[in-house]
Write a protein that holds these residues in place. Structure first.
Motif, PDB file in Angstrom:
ATOM      1  N   ASP A 244       0.833  -1.212   0.000  1.00 38.33           N
ATOM      2  CA  ASP A 244       0.000   0.000   0.000  1.00 38.33           C
ATOM      3  C   ASP A 244       0.863   1.255   0.000  1.00 38.33           C
ATOM      4  OD1 ASP A 244      -2.228  -1.581   0.023  1.00 38.33           O
ATOM      5  OD2 ASP A 244      -2.605  -1.395   2.177  1.00 38.33           O
ATOM      6  N   THR A 245       1.929   1.234   0.787  1.00 39.02           N
ATOM      7  CA  THR A 245       2.838   2.386   0.821  1.00 39.02           C
ATOM      8  C   THR A 245       3.468   2.606  -0.550  1.00 39.02           C
ATOM      9  OG1 THR A 245       3.327   1.916   3.139  1.00 39.02           O
ATOM     10  CG2 THR A 245       4.854   3.371   1.978  1.00 39.02           C
ATOM     11  N   PHE A 246       3.896   1.514  -1.185  1.00 38.11           N
ATOM     12  CA  PHE A 246       4.538   1.612  -2.501  1.00 38.11           C
ATOM     13  C   PHE A 246       3.557   2.147  -3.534  1.00 38.11           C
ATOM     14  CE2 PHE A 246       5.915  -0.140  -6.584  1.00 38.11           C
ATOM     15  CZ  PHE A 246       7.255   0.214  -6.590  1.00 38.11           C
ATOM     16  N   GLN A 247       2.325   1.674  -3.494  1.00 40.42           N
ATOM     17  CA  GLN A 247       1.336   2.107  -4.483  1.00 40.42           C
ATOM     18  C   GLN A 247       0.841   3.526  -4.239  1.00 40.42           C
ATOM     19  OE1 GLN A 247      -1.517  -1.130  -4.151  1.00 40.42           O
ATOM     20  NE2 GLN A 247      -0.721  -2.100  -5.992  1.00 40.42           N
ATOM     21  N   SER A 248       1.058   4.045  -3.028  1.00 38.11           N
ATOM     22  CA  SER A 248       0.608   5.408  -2.729  1.00 38.11           C
ATOM     23  C   SER A 248       1.541   6.463  -3.305  1.00 38.11           C
ATOM     24  CB  SER A 248       0.500   5.600  -1.207  1.00 38.11           C
ATOM     25  OG  SER A 248       1.788   5.532  -0.613  1.00 38.11           O
ATOM     26  N   ILE A 249       2.695   6.041  -3.808  1.00 35.08           N
ATOM     27  CA  ILE A 249       3.639   6.989  -4.403  1.00 35.08           C
ATOM     28  C   ILE A 249       3.065   7.490  -5.725  1.00 35.08           C
ATOM     29  CG2 ILE A 249       5.978   7.250  -5.333  1.00 35.08           C
ATOM     30  CD1 ILE A 249       6.757   4.892  -3.500  1.00 35.08           C
ATOM     31  N   VAL A 250       2.997   8.793  -5.866  1.00 37.61           N
ATOM     32  CA  VAL A 250       2.415   9.391  -7.071  1.00 37.61           C
ATOM     33  C   VAL A 250       3.529   9.675  -8.067  1.00 37.61           C
ATOM     34  CG1 VAL A 250       1.049  11.273  -7.997  1.00 37.61           C
ATOM     35  CG2 VAL A 250       0.596  10.435  -5.691  1.00 37.61           C
ATOM     36  N   LEU A 251       3.653   8.814  -9.062  1.00 40.90           N
ATOM     37  CA  LEU A 251       4.620   9.006 -10.146  1.00 40.90           C
ATOM     38  C   LEU A 251       3.915   8.750 -11.476  1.00 40.90           C
ATOM     39  CD1 LEU A 251       7.733   7.099  -8.712  1.00 40.90           C
ATOM     40  CD2 LEU A 251       7.492   9.559  -8.933  1.00 40.90           C
ATOM     41  N   LYS A 252       4.523   9.203 -12.556  1.00 38.83           N
ATOM     42  CA  LYS A 252       3.931   8.968 -13.873  1.00 38.83           C
ATOM     43  C   LYS A 252       3.877   7.463 -14.146  1.00 38.83           C
ATOM     44  CE  LYS A 252       5.526  13.246 -16.054  1.00 38.83           C
ATOM     45  NZ  LYS A 252       6.391  13.815 -17.116  1.00 38.83           N
ATOM     46  N   PRO A 253       2.823   7.014 -14.831  1.00 41.13           N
ATOM     47  CA  PRO A 253       2.705   5.567 -15.110  1.00 41.13           C
ATOM     48  C   PRO A 253       3.870   5.038 -15.944  1.00 41.13           C
ATOM     49  CG  PRO A 253       0.653   6.727 -15.614  1.00 41.13           C
ATOM     50  CD  PRO A 253       1.678   7.779 -15.333  1.00 41.13           C
ATOM     51  N   THR A 254       4.518   5.935 -16.709  1.00 46.23           N
ATOM     52  CA  THR A 254       5.600   5.486 -17.586  1.00 46.23           C
ATOM     53  C   THR A 254       6.919   5.274 -16.848  1.00 46.23           C
ATOM     54  OG1 THR A 254       6.026   7.805 -18.090  1.00 46.23           O
ATOM     55  CG2 THR A 254       4.630   6.583 -19.631  1.00 46.23           C
ATOM     56  N   TRP A 258      12.216   0.117 -11.839  1.00 43.81           N
ATOM     57  CA  TRP A 258      13.554   0.361 -11.280  1.00 43.81           C
ATOM     58  C   TRP A 258      13.583   1.698 -10.543  1.00 43.81           C
ATOM     59  CZ3 TRP A 258      17.370  -2.985 -10.864  1.00 43.81           C
ATOM     60  CH2 TRP A 258      18.689  -2.567 -10.751  1.00 43.81           C
ATOM     61  N   LEU A 259      13.089   2.759 -11.217  1.00 44.00           N
ATOM     62  CA  LEU A 259      13.095   4.096 -10.616  1.00 44.00           C
ATOM     63  C   LEU A 259      12.062   4.204  -9.494  1.00 44.00           C
ATOM     64  CD1 LEU A 259      13.532   6.314 -13.808  1.00 44.00           C
ATOM     65  CD2 LEU A 259      15.222   5.833 -12.042  1.00 44.00           C
ATOM     66  N   GLN A 260      10.934   3.529  -9.671  1.00 48.23           N
ATOM     67  CA  GLN A 260       9.917   3.551  -8.612  1.00 48.23           C
ATOM     68  C   GLN A 260      10.474   2.989  -7.300  1.00 48.23           C
ATOM     69  OE1 GLN A 260       5.934   2.031  -9.627  1.00 48.23           O
ATOM     70  NE2 GLN A 260       6.482   2.218 -11.777  1.00 48.23           N
ATOM     71  N   LEU A 610       4.148  -6.667 -14.641  1.00 50.47           N
ATOM     72  CA  LEU A 610       3.237  -5.742 -13.965  1.00 50.47           C
ATOM     73  C   LEU A 610       2.526  -4.815 -14.961  1.00 50.47           C
ATOM     74  CD1 LEU A 610       5.353  -4.743 -10.819  1.00 50.47           C
ATOM     75  CD2 LEU A 610       3.470  -6.371 -10.949  1.00 50.47           C
ATOM     76  N   ARG A 611       3.096  -4.680 -16.167  1.00 48.86           N
ATOM     77  CA  ARG A 611       2.471  -3.832 -17.186  1.00 48.86           C
ATOM     78  C   ARG A 611       1.697  -4.637 -18.229  1.00 48.86           C
ATOM     79  NH1 ARG A 611       4.704   1.378 -16.930  1.00 48.86           N
ATOM     80  NH2 ARG A 611       6.562   1.480 -15.623  1.00 48.86           N
ATOM     81  N   CYS A 612       1.687  -5.971 -18.104  1.00 54.22           N
ATOM     82  CA  CYS A 612       0.993  -6.770 -19.115  1.00 54.22           C
ATOM     83  C   CYS A 612      -0.518  -6.557 -18.997  1.00 54.22           C
ATOM     84  CB  CYS A 612       1.368  -8.239 -18.991  1.00 54.22           C
ATOM     85  SG  CYS A 612       0.650  -9.080 -17.579  1.00 54.22           S
ATOM     86  N   PRO A 613      -1.279  -6.832 -20.089  1.00 54.51           N
ATOM     87  CA  PRO A 613      -2.708  -6.508 -20.111  1.00 54.51           C
ATOM     88  C   PRO A 613      -3.485  -7.173 -18.978  1.00 54.51           C
ATOM     89  CG  PRO A 613      -1.943  -7.143 -22.293  1.00 54.51           C
ATOM     90  CD  PRO A 613      -0.820  -7.428 -21.354  1.00 54.51           C
TER      91      PRO A 613
END
Length: 1644
Positions: A244-254, A258-260, A610-613
């Motif tokens: 939940d903490t990781f997903q709460s980070i607001v970054l661009k979807p692109t 690695w950077l996230q 994680l990005r697959c359909p």
């Protein structure tokens, strides 16, 4: 030192005053505005909540008693000193320091009072920590006072100053210890009542001494520790919280994953960076202290007089090593607890959450290799692929490969990502700080070298490094390529092993274990070949990493000697120490790059997943299920028909063909009525399952709209409050798949499926699904464990269990896929009446796909008929269809049904007698047996036999003797390098023996600890267990023990080699040498050094070459033995052991053995030799030091023994925590559509979170105890160094030379002992992997004894079963209880009977999977119990109810070992009507709608989207033998899989064939054709056919009716129908097709 003391005397009071000012301000503020103190209830934070008991247990009373006593004594002593100063009793100058110290005591008192008044628990702890530093500084101030002047202690006048200052020092330290002993908070507990991990609970002392869980370490030494013995993780490491903490980070979807990751843990990384800088600075402190101490020793002249400043140096040296240890181990702990474990936990949790959302694609992998036979046909097309590629082409290929990462991953790829890649990224996240350490250590080394030898010499050295760098860079990137290939072949091996385990029943039935053994070993050989290439590349990297520093050393020293005319020993040995340090640091470069490459590859794979359909919301919400002009296909990762910009023409063509060839249901217009039964029918492969999947949203909607009621979110269902009145939720869906998906738990838990237990409803469900009688057959009733995929249940029981799950659910919509195919006729009729049309079905919408139209359509309200080519024949209300005359056959079926109803009712009453007794009441009597036992663990130390077995596998005594010789030579050459430097500098060196010993000591603890070979094992491991275990021994012991203290070596050398302070000179004779070596030219000495160094390097690399060869030999041998054993174990063992558990041995455990085990043994040997070398050099200087050495060895050994005893249990616990995770992940992947249909994703995510937390907890404690042992050993080493320093200072006749060596020895020896004991511990723990492998290598296997039978046996196929009694396991009751029957040559015998009658047991006994307790089975006069198993099973054949296919092609499944021609394969497919036959026999799959009126739906299927192929008819994939098959045949329908297995049996043409419901999932029309083919193809074969559909066996020669393990009736169908009140006659009467069956008998 004077400047430092002066700085301390100013800084300490300033800090104390700065900390006290806010406290005074707060006091003043509270006096003006008193703060209302709220009474504290139970303590609570994000980790959990305290209980009343833990609040009572929490106390700071003892600590504050110590604090106030210490404060009182300290203030009193300071006051006495102030009074005496003013009375001028002391001549102490300046007196200001005494006054300032007293003022600081007053300020510290204010801080103590503020802390004492604080009522908030955590705030009091934080204030206490701040205050504790004030008292540490007070101790420092008191120490400065005593060191200001040389004071001769004369009683009584001069005793006051040292006495009062000593009291102040001790009092301040007591208060400091009191404050750091205050616990941070009481114990807190999770909502489940489990105590939370105590890192944030204990005091600062326990936190930094890693002692908060030492009770668990001691507990695990006395018992087999279980997960329940370990505390829960805190919120910063719990799976759901970190996700939940990781997903709460607001970054661009692109933004890449690695950077996230770096952004999410930026603060931890910053803290780590700061600590790395502090660590680099802390390395200097011991050297400064040592330098000052040696300077004092040089100046010391007056015997018996000790300067107090010397003792300050001793204390400073001791404290410096303590600070160094604390900082280094803090970095190590934070890298795992703050980064490694949380990152791994986050990624695994994210992957499972994603798994619950992905498209459930069953399409075969695109990169499937073309068969050898097809390769010749398509050679011209594929030939160009082997042409050499230009650099540009390779670059393009690389870019395409990156793009393809977005493509579909196979099931095994996803499991590998979950199990291995997430761990790789976590490991890299943990040890990324070594990059910072590398930079800082490199900078300090270079700066010091600049200072030492000048910029010219340093530049010359750097140029030599620059020359070797391109080679190292090339080797590093080549390693990255090898590593990718290694991961690919490991995936391939895992896939082969996984398929073998999933299809193990078919393999054993067919006796093709040797062929599969060869197939697995071939995949393993590919892996080992690639591993060897990787190892060789590592050896080249090691060579480059070692040659570079040699060139650096030679060029630097040569340039210095050339510029200055000579090489002085002080410069030589000091430079050598620093250059050796650089050797170690530079040796890390390629491996750090490699580690980054591996982690980046893994991270990109996870990112792609994680990005697959995801499964789209492709249904619209509505009140009922409606299809409006819908066209659907099974889900595919291929998005559209247009060409992708990154695809070449060949790929685009392949994509286009894949789209055209996929099966599509077109132009569906349907409206299923609510609260009614709807029946979907059609021939095999017509798309019935696809239509059901489209209701669930598990398809690609190509056109039109599907409306389906939308269920409420799970948190709005309030399942726990459900009652009988509100149980059904109209919009919820339940699904029964065509292949039953069952969890590995009890029958009851499978039925409840996460819902609360309602006894009344539960018993109704058991009765309606005819399960109650089955439960009476199980000892444990509904608490019986069913095993993975319900392995302990019969086919019918599996279907009825999944049906019971659906009916127990709260769903108002039931989607049922052919639940009758595996049921006996009368059971099917009973379930239809009592479940589908009974009380439990009231108010529910039921949509059923089935071939049993005559049974189900009678009382249905809505009917859908599909054609084989994917079009709608007709759909509508049954009443309307009957009026149109389309269903004449159904009208006949209705009439026939009526005639048999009375008999059926009587039978139903009999069947349902005592139904309600089959509940879980047996629980009161005894604990239910576990089908799948918990994974076993060894206790105590790893057995000697395990070590001997592994060492023997590597090559035994000859091999290890050879290795030992290599290591002794290598150690001798290390000694030789020092000896040569000694000769080089002998013209100006007066103490060659001492210098040699010192130089050797330096080399041993610098080179020995940092050789790249040490790092090799760590960085080549890709396994979960491997990476962590390697990095334990390396990260903590090697790196930190090596990358610290090298400046000290330099300083030591300067002092030691001072000729003024040496005793009688020692000489080393060189007269025996064949050449003159004294007073030669610079070139001579350089050449000698280069030759010795290069030979040393080659020997060093050579020894690892030998070790790697032995390692691979052992890996190959042990793997082959394991494979042989596992494939030949009894079927019962394979059924009760989860596949994930076996896979863990074949993957993670073997990766650990492959990568590091033999290297561990070699490193342990090297470490012991290093200690021996240090002891030899110590003996040269002073034999007395050996006594101290033995003391530290004993103390460290004691700590190490305590660690090993406890840690091995934790390590074993960790090793078994991974298997349940993989098993749950695999099971969830297989049952994805069922889980999503029930909307149970959250329940499964919670289960996975619990498993991830269990694994994290075990890993956490493994690393905690690892840190604990290293820290405690380092502390012992610090005390040892302090004692040696005190010994040097207090012994009058010890000069600077001997004292310097003694201190250098103390530092190097403590590191060597620490490292050796940790390596021994790591090896013991890594042997856990070998222990687990050898456990399975010693499994009992099926007997291979027996007589040789003639090659033609059996010629006739005559089968005689006489008085056969069979049990499943010894001690269990018999299933077959005296079975007798006789099948004559070429007879067709049908076997029928209710579930549990013993039909499947008979087939197992026939193939000797179960041995007869009594009686016999004779085939052609030979008792099968005397025949070799392989001979028996290869002469018989079986087609099981659950067809087993393997990934590959149609050809590879029909003919896996290339025994037949293509013509024979096509002919077999024709015989089972999968392709058009030569005699134009109609094939249901290719039938065209009979009339335009019936095919009205099909005729209008012209409006398709652009993404859909223009072809209107679906292509028959069986026309091409190269058509791909997914793993387990997932891209085929159940019926198609059964027919393909039948074709496989036709090819083998056995004399005795057993068909276990081989056509249960085939439509009746196809079944009729198949029966005709069976009659024709197996005319010369004795057939035994287990059947649920009576029409299958009605025209057989004999029918065996089984009941309770005996033959109730045996005879021809006509004879059995003539028996009054006969069992078979009753079954025919209940079947729903009595008249048709009787006609079949009459036609015979």
């Amino acid at each position: 030192m004077g400047d430092l003391i002066k700085l301390g005397s100013y800084a300490a009071p300033a800090f104390i005053a700065a900390v006290t000012i806010p406290v005074i301000w707060k006091f003043a503020k509270n006096i003006r505005q008193p703060r209302a103190v709220k009474p504290e209830g139970l303590y609570e934070d994000r980790d959990g909540k305290a209980t009343e008991e833990s609040m009572k247990a929490y106390s700071t009373k003892k600590q504050f008693i110590v604090i106030f006593i210490g404060l009182g004594f300290g203030m009193l002593a300071s006051l006495i000193l102030v009074v005496d100063t003013f009375a001028q009793l002391l001549e102490f100058k300046p007196p200001e320091l005494i006054l300032v110290t007293f003022g600081c005591w007053i300020l510290a008192l204010i801080q103590v009072l503020a802390t004492f008044r604080e009522t908030r628990i955590v705030t009091r702890y934080q204030k206490g920590i701040r205050t504790s530093f004030s008292f540490l500084l007070l101790a420092l101030l008191a120490g400065i006072i005593i060191s200001e002047e040389n004071i001769h202690i004369d009683f009584p006048g001069k005793v006051l100053l040292p006495l009062t200052t000593a009291i102040q020092v001790l009092s301040a330290l007591a208060v400091f210890l009191g404050f750091i002993s205050i616990p941070r908070r009481p114990d807190v507990f999770t909502p489940e009542g489990k105590v939370v991990e105590r890192q944030s609970t204990g005091s600062l002392w326990t936190k930094y001494s890693y002692d908060w869980s030492s009770d668990i370490l001691d507990l695990s030494a006395t018992k087999l520790v279980e997960f329940s013995d370990l505390p829960a993780m805190d919120s910063y490491r719990r799976a759901k919280d970190v996700k939940d903490t990781f997903q709460s980070i607001v970054l661009k979807p692109t933004v890449s994953l690695w950077l996230q990751i770096f952004w999410a843990w930026k603060w931890q990384l910053m803290v780590q960076a700061v600590l790395c800088v502090v660590s680099s600075a802390a390395d200097v402190l011991p050297q400064i202290a040592m330098l000052k101490l040696l300077e004092y020793l040089e100046r010391r002249k007056e015997a018996g007089v000790i300067d107090p400043k010397a003792w300050i140096c001793v204390v400073f040296l001791f404290l410096a090593t303590i600070v160094e240890t604390v900082v280094d181990y803090r970095i190590t702990w934070l890298m795992w607890s703050g980064l490694g474990i949380p990152i791994r936990t986050t990624l695994t949790t994210l992957m499972f959450e994603k798994l619950m959302k992905i498209k459930d694609c069953k399409e075969p992998p695109k990169e499937e290799k073309v068969d050898e036979k097809d390769r010749h046909a398509s050679g011209k097309q594929n030939g160009h692929s082997k042409a050499p590629k230009t650099g540009e082409a390779k670059k393009e290929d690389k870019e395409k490969e990156e793009k393809k990462k977005k493509a579909a991953q196979s099931e095994q790829d996803i499991i590998n990502m979950f199990a291995v890649d997430s761990n790789q990224v976590g490991v890299f996240g943990a040890i990324n700080q070594f990059y910072l350490l590398f930079i800082s250590k490199l900078a300090v080394s270079v700066i010091f070298l600049w200072y030492l030898v000048g910029w010219e010499s340093l530049l010359a050295g750097m140029v030599s490094l620059a020359l070797i760098f391109p080679v190292n860079k090339f080797l590093t990137y080549r390693y990255g390529a090898f590593q990718k290939k290694l991961m690919a072949v490991r995936d391939k091996k895992t896939k082969v092993v996984s398929e073998a385990l999933q299809g193990i029943r078919q393999i054993k039935f067919s006796a093709i274990e040797p062929e599969w053994t060869d197939k697995i070993n071939k995949a393993r050989d590919e892996e080992l070949a690639q591993l060897w290439q990787t190892k060789l590349n590592n050896l080249y990297m090691m060579l480059g990493a070692e040659i570079g520093p040699v060139m650096l050393t030679v060029s630097t020293l040569a340039t210095f000697a050339w510029l200055h005319g000579s090489l002085h020993p002080s410069v030589a040995f000091t430079s050598l120490g620093v250059l050796m340090q650089l050797e170690g640091v530079l040796g890390m470069v390629p491996f750090l790059l490699v580690l980054g490459i591996n982690a980046k590859v893994s991270c990109d794979r996870i990112d792609a997943f994680l990005r697959c359909p995801e499964k789209p919301e492709n249904t619209l919400p509505g009140d009922s299920i409606i299809f409006n002009k819908v066209s659907v296909s099974f889900p595919s990762m291929t998005k559209g028909h247009e060409k992708d910009e990154d695809q070449d023409e060949e790929e685009a063509e392949a994509t286009r063909l894949a789209l055209e060839n996929r099966f599509i249901l077109r132009d569906l217009n349907l409206e299923f009525p609510n609260h009614r039964l709807s029946v979907i029918s059609g021939p095999t492969g017509s798309g019935k399952s696809l239509l059901l999947a489209s209701i669930l949203g598990e398809v690609d909607v190509l056109e039109g709209n599907i409306t389906v009621p939308r269920p409420p979110p799970i948190d709005q269902r309030f399942d726990s409050k459900a009652t009988a009145a509100n149980w059904i939720i109209p919009s919820c869906i339940a699904f029964v798949a065509q292949i039953p998906w069952i969890e590995n738990m009890s029958i009851k838990d499978n039925i409840l499926f996460g819902l609360p237990y309602d006894e009344t409803r539960y018993n109704k469900v058991l009765k309606a699904c005819a399960l109650a009688k089955d439960l009476t057959l199980f000892d444990d009733g509904d608490l019986t464990e069913v095993g993975a995929q319900g392995i302990s249940l019969s086919g019918g029981q599996k279907w009825r269990l999944t049906l019971a799950r659906a009916f127990y659910s709260r769903a108002g919509i039931l989607i049922l896929d052919d639940v009758f195919s595996a049921l006996d006729a009368h059971v099917g009729k009973y379930i239809y009446d009592n479940a589908l049309m009974g009380e439990l079905a009231e108010g529910r919408t039921r949509i059923l796909a089935t071939h049993h139209v005559s049974l189900t359509l009678v009382r249905a309200d809505y009917a859908v008929r599909l054609s084989a080519n994917g079009t709608l024949v007709h759909a509508g209300l049954v009443e309307d269809l009957q009026k149109t005359g389309s269903f004449e056959n159904i009208l006949k079926a209705v009439e026939e049904e009526d005639s048999g109803e009375n008999q059926a009712e009587d039978e139903d009453k009999a069947t349902t007698d005592g139904e309600t007794n089959g509940t879980a009441k047996k629980d009161d009597k005894h604990t239910p047996k576990k089908l799948v036992e918990d994974e076993g663990r060894e206790t105590g130390g790893v057995k000697r036999s395990v070590y001997m077995t592994y060492l023997k596998a590597t090559g035994g005594v000859p091999f290890w003797s050879f290795v030992l010789v290599f290591y002794v030579i290598a150690q001798g050459l290390t000694l030789g390098r020092s000896w040569w430097i000694k000769i080089w500098t002998s013209s100006t060196e007066q103490t060659p023996g001492l210098a040699f010993a010192q130089s050797y000591g330096l080399q041993t603890h610098l080179i020995g600890a940092v050789k790249p070979s040490h790092l090799n094992a760590s960085f080549t491991s890709t396994s979960a267990a491997g990476s962590y275990a390697d990095l334990a021994s390396w990260a903590v012991s090697s790196t930190f023990s090596t990358l610290t203290g090298y400046i000290g070596s330099s300083s030591i050398s300067i002092a030691i080699l001072n000729p003024k302070s040496t005793s009688a000179p020692q000489t080393v004779s060189t007269s025996a040498l064949p050449i003159e070596i004294s007073n030669r030219s610079l070139g001579f000495y350089l050449l000698g050094y280069v030759i010795i160094s290069m030979v040393s390097t080659l020997i060093d690399v050579g020894r690892y070459y030998v070790v790697f060869r032995g390692s691979l030999r052992a890996s190959r041998k042990v793997f082959q033995e394991l494979t042989y054993r596992v494939l030949r174990t009894p079927l019962r063992w394979l059924d009760t052991v989860p596949t994930g558990r076996i896979l863990n041995r074949f993957t993670a455990d073997f990766q650990a053995v492959d990568s590091q085990l033999s290297s561990n043994f070699a490193q342990v040997a090297a470490s012991f030799l290093a200690i021996f070398g240090i002891l030899v050099s110590a003996f040269i200087v002073s034999p007395y030091i050996i006594i101290l050495a033995l003391v530290i060895l004993g103390l460290c050994g004691r700590v190490g023994l305590r660690y090993i005893r406890g840690a091995r249990s934790i390590k074993r616990l960790e090793s078994i925590q991974k298997s349940p995770m993989i098993s749950h992940f695999t099971a969830s992947l297989q049952g994805l559509s069922t889980i999503r249909a029930f909307a149970n994703q959250e329940i499964f995510e919670k289960r996975m979170n619990d498993l991830i937390n269990s694994y994290a907890t075990a890993t956490w404690h493994n690393w905690l105890f690892n840190n604990w042992v290293g820290y405690n050993m380092a502390l012992i080493g610090s005390i040892f160094s302090g004692v040696v320093a005190a010994f040097v200072v207090s012994t009058p006749h010890v000069g600077a030379s001997l004292g310097g060596f003694a201190l250098a020895f103390a530092l190097s020896y403590r590191r060597a002992v620490n490292q050796t004991l940790r390596l021994v511990a790591a090896t013991e723990l890594d042997m856990n992997a070998a222990e687990r492998i050898f456990e399975y290598s010693a499994l009992d296997i099926e007997t291979e004894k027996g007589v040789d039978v003639r090659a033609s046996w059996p010629e006739k196929g005559e089968l005689i079963v006489k008085d056969l009694e069979v049990e499943y396991a010894e001690g269990l009751p018999s299933i077959l209880k005296g079975l007798c029957f006789h099948a004559e040559m070429n007879q067709r015998v049908g076997i029928v009977g209710r579930t549990g009658a013993g039909k499947s047991t008979l087939s197992l006994a026939l193939f000797r999977f179960l041995e007869a307790r009594k009686g016999s089975i004779t085939i052609d006069g030979i008792n099968i119990s005397s025949v070799k198993l392989h001979d028996l099973r290869t002469r018989l054949a079986i087609i099981p109810q659950d067809p087993v296919l393997f990934s590959g092609t149609i050809r590879s499944n029909l003919d896996p070992f290339d025994q037949f021609s293509d013509f024979q394969l096509h002919e077999a497919l024709q015989r089972v009507h999968l392709v058009p036959s030569a005699d134009n026999t109609p094939v249901p799959e290719l039938l065209i709608p009979e009339s335009s009126t019936e095919a009205e739906g099909a005729s209008s299927a012209t409006s398709l989207t652009a993404a859909e192929p223009a072809a209107k008819e679906n292509i028959n994939i069986f026309l091409s033998l190269s058509s791909p098959i997914s793993s387990a045949g997932a891209n085929l329908s159940q019926g198609q899989k059964q027919l393909l297995c039948l074709a496989r049996a036709i090819l083998s043409r056995p004399k005795l064939l057993l068909l276990d419901e081989a056509t249960s999932a085939v439509d009746k029309k196809t079944d009729t054709l198949i029966q005709r083919s069976i009659r024709e193809e197996f005319a010369n074969t004795t057939l035994l056919v287990v059947a649920h559909r009576l029409s299958t066996v009605m025209d057989f020669d004999r029918i065996l009716v089984m009941r309770d393990g005996v033959a109730a009736e045996f005879g021809s169908p006509r004879e059995l129908l003539g028996i009054k009140d006969g069992v078979f006659k009753g079954m025919v009467a209940q079947s729903g097709e009595k008249a048709e069956l009787e006609r079949m008998v009459e036609r015979q």
